[in-house]
Write a protein that holds these residues in place. Sequence first.
Motif, PDB file in Angstrom:
ATOM      1  N   LEU A 107      44.582  45.170  31.756  1.00  0.00           N
ATOM      2  CA  LEU A 107      43.566  44.610  30.864  1.00  0.00           C
ATOM      3  C   LEU A 107      44.186  43.624  29.893  1.00  0.00           C
ATOM      4  N   LYS A 108      43.606  42.447  29.865  1.00  0.00           N
ATOM      5  CA  LYS A 108      44.079  41.362  29.014  1.00  0.00           C
ATOM      6  C   LYS A 108      43.135  41.238  27.834  1.00  0.00           C
ATOM      7  N   THR A 109      43.651  41.416  26.648  1.00  0.00           N
ATOM      8  CA  THR A 109      42.831  41.379  25.447  1.00  0.00           C
ATOM      9  C   THR A 109      43.031  40.065  24.719  1.00  0.00           C
ATOM     10  N   TYR A 110      41.933  39.493  24.255  1.00  0.00           N
ATOM     11  CA  TYR A 110      42.018  38.268  23.460  1.00  0.00           C
ATOM     12  C   TYR A 110      42.392  38.662  22.045  1.00  0.00           C
ATOM     13  N   THR A 111      43.645  38.506  21.720  1.00  0.00           N
ATOM     14  CA  THR A 111      44.169  38.840  20.408  1.00  0.00           C
ATOM     15  C   THR A 111      45.467  38.075  20.217  1.00  0.00           C
ATOM     16  N   GLY A 113      47.894  35.360  40.557  1.00  0.00           N
ATOM     17  CA  GLY A 113      46.850  35.930  41.403  1.00  0.00           C
ATOM     18  C   GLY A 113      47.103  35.638  42.876  1.00  0.00           C
ATOM     19  N   GLU A 114      47.532  34.425  43.172  1.00  0.00           N
ATOM     20  CA  GLU A 114      47.818  34.050  44.560  1.00  0.00           C
ATOM     21  C   GLU A 114      48.990  34.858  45.103  1.00  0.00           C
ATOM     22  N   GLU A 115      50.026  35.039  44.300  1.00  0.00           N
ATOM     23  CA  GLU A 115      51.188  35.830  44.711  1.00  0.00           C
ATOM     24  C   GLU A 115      50.794  37.281  44.992  1.00  0.00           C
ATOM     25  N   LEU A 116      49.986  37.868  44.110  1.00  0.00           N
ATOM     26  CA  LEU A 116      49.552  39.252  44.301  1.00  0.00           C
ATOM     27  C   LEU A 116      48.615  39.379  45.498  1.00  0.00           C
ATOM     28  N   ALA A 169      40.605  40.069  40.264  1.00  0.00           N
ATOM     29  CA  ALA A 169      41.017  39.564  38.953  1.00  0.00           C
ATOM     30  C   ALA A 169      39.924  38.623  38.458  1.00  0.00           C
ATOM     31  N   GLN A 170      39.587  38.758  37.187  1.00  0.00           N
ATOM     32  CA  GLN A 170      38.553  37.903  36.622  1.00  0.00           C
ATOM     33  C   GLN A 170      38.823  37.678  35.146  1.00  0.00           C
ATOM     34  N   GLY A 171      38.466  36.536  34.672  1.00  0.00           N
ATOM     35  CA  GLY A 171      38.392  36.291  33.246  1.00  0.00           C
ATOM     36  C   GLY A 171      36.967  36.595  32.812  1.00  0.00           C
ATOM     37  N   PHE A 226      39.004  41.396  21.834  1.00  0.00           N
ATOM     38  CA  PHE A 226      38.027  41.734  22.848  1.00  0.00           C
ATOM     39  C   PHE A 226      38.651  41.546  24.220  1.00  0.00           C
ATOM     40  N   LEU A 227      38.046  42.218  25.205  1.00  0.00           N
ATOM     41  CA  LEU A 227      38.544  42.139  26.576  1.00  0.00           C
ATOM     42  C   LEU A 227      38.309  40.732  27.101  1.00  0.00           C
ATOM     43  N   ALA A 228      39.387  40.085  27.520  1.00  0.00           N
ATOM     44  CA  ALA A 228      39.296  38.704  27.966  1.00  0.00           C
ATOM     45  C   ALA A 228      39.367  38.569  29.485  1.00  0.00           C
ATOM     46  N   GLY A 229      39.883  39.594  30.161  1.00  0.00           N
ATOM     47  CA  GLY A 229      39.992  39.530  31.604  1.00  0.00           C
ATOM     48  C   GLY A 229      40.783  40.699  32.132  1.00  0.00           C
ATOM     49  N   TYR A 230      40.906  40.748  33.433  1.00  0.00           N
ATOM     50  CA  TYR A 230      41.621  41.866  34.052  1.00  0.00           C
ATOM     51  C   TYR A 230      42.158  41.487  35.420  1.00  0.00           C
ATOM     52  N   TRP A 231      43.128  42.252  35.846  1.00  0.00           N
ATOM     53  CA  TRP A 231      43.578  42.276  37.220  1.00  0.00           C
ATOM     54  C   TRP A 231      43.397  43.717  37.687  1.00  0.00           C
ATOM     55  N   MET A 232      42.884  43.931  38.863  1.00  0.00           N
ATOM     56  CA  MET A 232      42.912  45.253  39.479  1.00  0.00           C
ATOM     57  C   MET A 232      43.897  45.140  40.628  1.00  0.00           C
ATOM     58  N   VAL A 233      44.913  45.992  40.599  1.00  0.00           N
ATOM     59  CA  VAL A 233      45.938  45.934  41.633  1.00  0.00           C
ATOM     60  C   VAL A 233      46.038  47.286  42.319  1.00  0.00           C
ATOM     61  N   ASP A 234      46.489  47.273  43.549  1.00  0.00           N
ATOM     62  CA  ASP A 234      46.725  48.495  44.330  1.00  0.00           C
ATOM     63  C   ASP A 234      48.199  48.461  44.705  1.00  0.00           C
ATOM     64  N   VAL A 235      48.994  49.268  44.024  1.00  0.00           N
ATOM     65  CA  VAL A 235      50.443  49.205  44.159  1.00  0.00           C
ATOM     66  C   VAL A 235      51.014  50.583  44.503  1.00  0.00           C
ATOM     67  N   ASP A 236      52.280  50.607  44.906  1.00  0.00           N
ATOM     68  CA  ASP A 236      52.924  51.845  45.341  1.00  0.00           C
ATOM     69  C   ASP A 236      53.347  52.758  44.198  1.00  0.00           C
TER      70      ASP A 236
END
Length: 133
Positions: free
Chosen positions: A6-10, A38-41, A50-52, A83-93
């Motif tokens: 979670l990316k917070t605008y702060t 995002g492209e690498e992931l 992932a979204q802003g 406030f919440l500015a965006g996120y990535w959802m990842v599926d990792v090991d």
Amino acid sequence: MKYMLLKTYTQAAYCHTQIDQWTPEEIAAHIEFQRALGEELSKSGELVDAQGLAFPDQARIVHSDGRSAPVVTDGPFPETKEFLAGYWMVDVDSPERAVEIAARASAGPGPGGKPIGEYIEVRALMDAPTGDA
């Protein structure tokens, strides 16, 4: 296992200049950094989404009793400068990999091309009960 980053605008750890005071080139470099991450992931198969997010002034609060029409308002929102500015959802090991990705995201460039040290919150997604128990 899936994680939300979670990316917070702060204010960031190493940058005290709000993004609306950055030059257009600095903003473009930051956005390009986010796009490349995002492209690498995506290529590694770890990116789920992932979204802003739009600024809070475009958000709506909805509440309902389930029987009548929902009530939709443009607040109240808590008093905050964050406030919440965006996120990535990842599926990792591993959780360590989620932290590694968050650290990379945190180091996005800001004014002068220097890493800004954004605060990225790492949260595991919970599994819903199957209802078989």
